[in-house]
Scaffold this motif. Structure first.
Motif, PDB file in Angstrom:
ATOM      1  N   TYR A  22      52.143  28.874  63.609  1.00 61.51           N
ATOM      2  CA  TYR A  22      51.275  29.640  62.719  1.00 61.51           C
ATOM      3  C   TYR A  22      50.401  28.668  61.945  1.00 61.51           C
ATOM      4  N   SER A  23      49.129  29.001  61.808  1.00 59.38           N
ATOM      5  CA  SER A  23      48.211  28.165  61.041  1.00 59.38           C
ATOM      6  C   SER A  23      47.230  29.046  60.282  1.00 59.38           C
ATOM      7  N   ASN A  24      47.048  28.751  58.997  1.00 64.42           N
ATOM      8  CA  ASN A  24      46.015  29.425  58.221  1.00 64.42           C
ATOM      9  C   ASN A  24      45.069  28.404  57.580  1.00 64.42           C
ATOM     10  N   LEU A  25      45.120  27.192  58.109  1.00 70.05           N
ATOM     11  CA  LEU A  25      44.238  26.120  57.636  1.00 70.05           C
ATOM     12  C   LEU A  25      43.912  25.202  58.804  1.00 70.05           C
ATOM     13  N   ALA A  26      42.639  24.947  59.012  1.00 66.56           N
ATOM     14  CA  ALA A  26      42.204  23.987  60.019  1.00 66.56           C
ATOM     15  C   ALA A  26      41.312  22.957  59.331  1.00 66.56           C
ATOM     16  N   ASP A  38      43.036  19.445  62.926  1.00 63.55           N
ATOM     17  CA  ASP A  38      44.419  19.511  62.464  1.00 63.55           C
ATOM     18  C   ASP A  38      44.699  20.939  62.015  1.00 63.55           C
ATOM     19  N   PHE A  39      45.774  21.518  62.526  1.00 60.09           N
ATOM     20  CA  PHE A  39      46.172  22.874  62.152  1.00 60.09           C
ATOM     21  C   PHE A  39      47.396  22.793  61.253  1.00 60.09           C
ATOM     22  N   ALA A  40      47.342  23.488  60.110  1.00 53.36           N
ATOM     23  CA  ALA A  40      48.435  23.472  59.137  1.00 53.36           C
ATOM     24  C   ALA A  40      48.647  24.879  58.586  1.00 53.36           C
ATOM     25  N   ALA A  41      49.749  25.033  57.871  1.00 55.10           N
ATOM     26  CA  ALA A  41      50.047  26.303  57.201  1.00 55.10           C
ATOM     27  C   ALA A  41      50.160  26.030  55.708  1.00 55.10           C
ATOM     28  N   ALA A  49      50.551  20.913  52.422  1.00 54.14           N
ATOM     29  CA  ALA A  49      50.558  21.578  53.715  1.00 54.14           C
ATOM     30  C   ALA A  49      50.901  20.546  54.783  1.00 54.14           C
ATOM     31  N   ARG A  50      51.772  20.915  55.703  1.00 50.37           N
ATOM     32  CA  ARG A  50      52.163  20.013  56.787  1.00 50.37           C
ATOM     33  C   ARG A  50      51.380  20.362  58.043  1.00 50.37           C
ATOM     34  N   VAL A  51      50.757  19.354  58.639  1.00 50.63           N
ATOM     35  CA  VAL A  51      50.025  19.562  59.890  1.00 50.63           C
ATOM     36  C   VAL A  51      51.046  19.844  60.987  1.00 50.63           C
ATOM     37  N   LYS A  52      50.846  20.959  61.693  1.00 51.39           N
ATOM     38  CA  LYS A  52      51.753  21.372  62.771  1.00 51.39           C
ATOM     39  C   LYS A  52      51.247  20.945  64.140  1.00 51.39           C
ATOM     40  N   SER A  53      49.929  20.786  64.247  1.00 51.34           N
ATOM     41  CA  SER A  53      49.359  20.430  65.543  1.00 51.34           C
ATOM     42  C   SER A  53      48.021  19.733  65.336  1.00 51.34           C
ATOM     43  N   ARG A  54      47.746  18.743  66.162  1.00 51.30           N
ATOM     44  CA  ARG A  54      46.460  18.038  66.129  1.00 51.30           C
ATOM     45  C   ARG A  54      45.868  18.085  67.533  1.00 51.30           C
ATOM     46  N   ILE A  55      44.621  18.523  67.603  1.00 52.87           N
ATOM     47  CA  ILE A  55      43.910  18.586  68.871  1.00 52.87           C
ATOM     48  C   ILE A  55      42.732  17.613  68.790  1.00 52.87           C
ATOM     49  N   ILE A  56      42.597  16.770  69.799  1.00 54.30           N
ATOM     50  CA  ILE A  56      41.499  15.801  69.852  1.00 54.30           C
ATOM     51  C   ILE A  56      40.627  16.172  71.046  1.00 54.30           C
TER      52      ILE A  56
END
Length: 102
Positions: A22-26, A38-41, A49-56
């Motif tokens: 789940y992410s409500n912050l990019a 970076d996707f975080a909640a 907020a902890r980054v849950k996923s990073r896409i490059i």
């Protein structure tokens, strides 16, 4: 992105990846050669907020993602109605989740 089906590519999705995050912050940044998303909640009353996923992505793929997202939002809105984005308020006035900040 939508071209994957056209070229007959087989996509594998593990159970763990299928669960998603789940992410409500990019948070988006870029250099001359790449875009980083970076996707975080963000939780109410929590200032971290902890980054849950990073896409490059390469700039070309970032542009393709932008176009694909726009096409999908357009299709979504045509069947579900317009997505309304509330006006941003300064965090000092009110939290993004309603009510006064903690």
């Amino acid at each position: 992105m939508a071209d994957i089906k056209k070229i007959g590519m087989d996509i594998e999705l593990s159970e763990e990846t299928a669960q998603g995050h789940y992410s409500n912050l990019a948070i988006i940044s870029h250099s001359s050669s790449e875009f980083i998303i970076d996707f975080a909640a963000v939780l109410p009353g929590v200032t971290k907020a902890r980054v849950k996923s990073r896409i490059i992505l390469t700039p070309e793929h970032a542009k393709r993602l932008l176009i694909s997202l726009q096409e999908n939002v357009t299709r979504y809105e045509s069947s579900m109605g317009k997505i309304e984005i509330p006006k941003a308020r300064p965090i000092s006035e009110e939290s993004p989740f309603g009510g006064k900040p903690a």
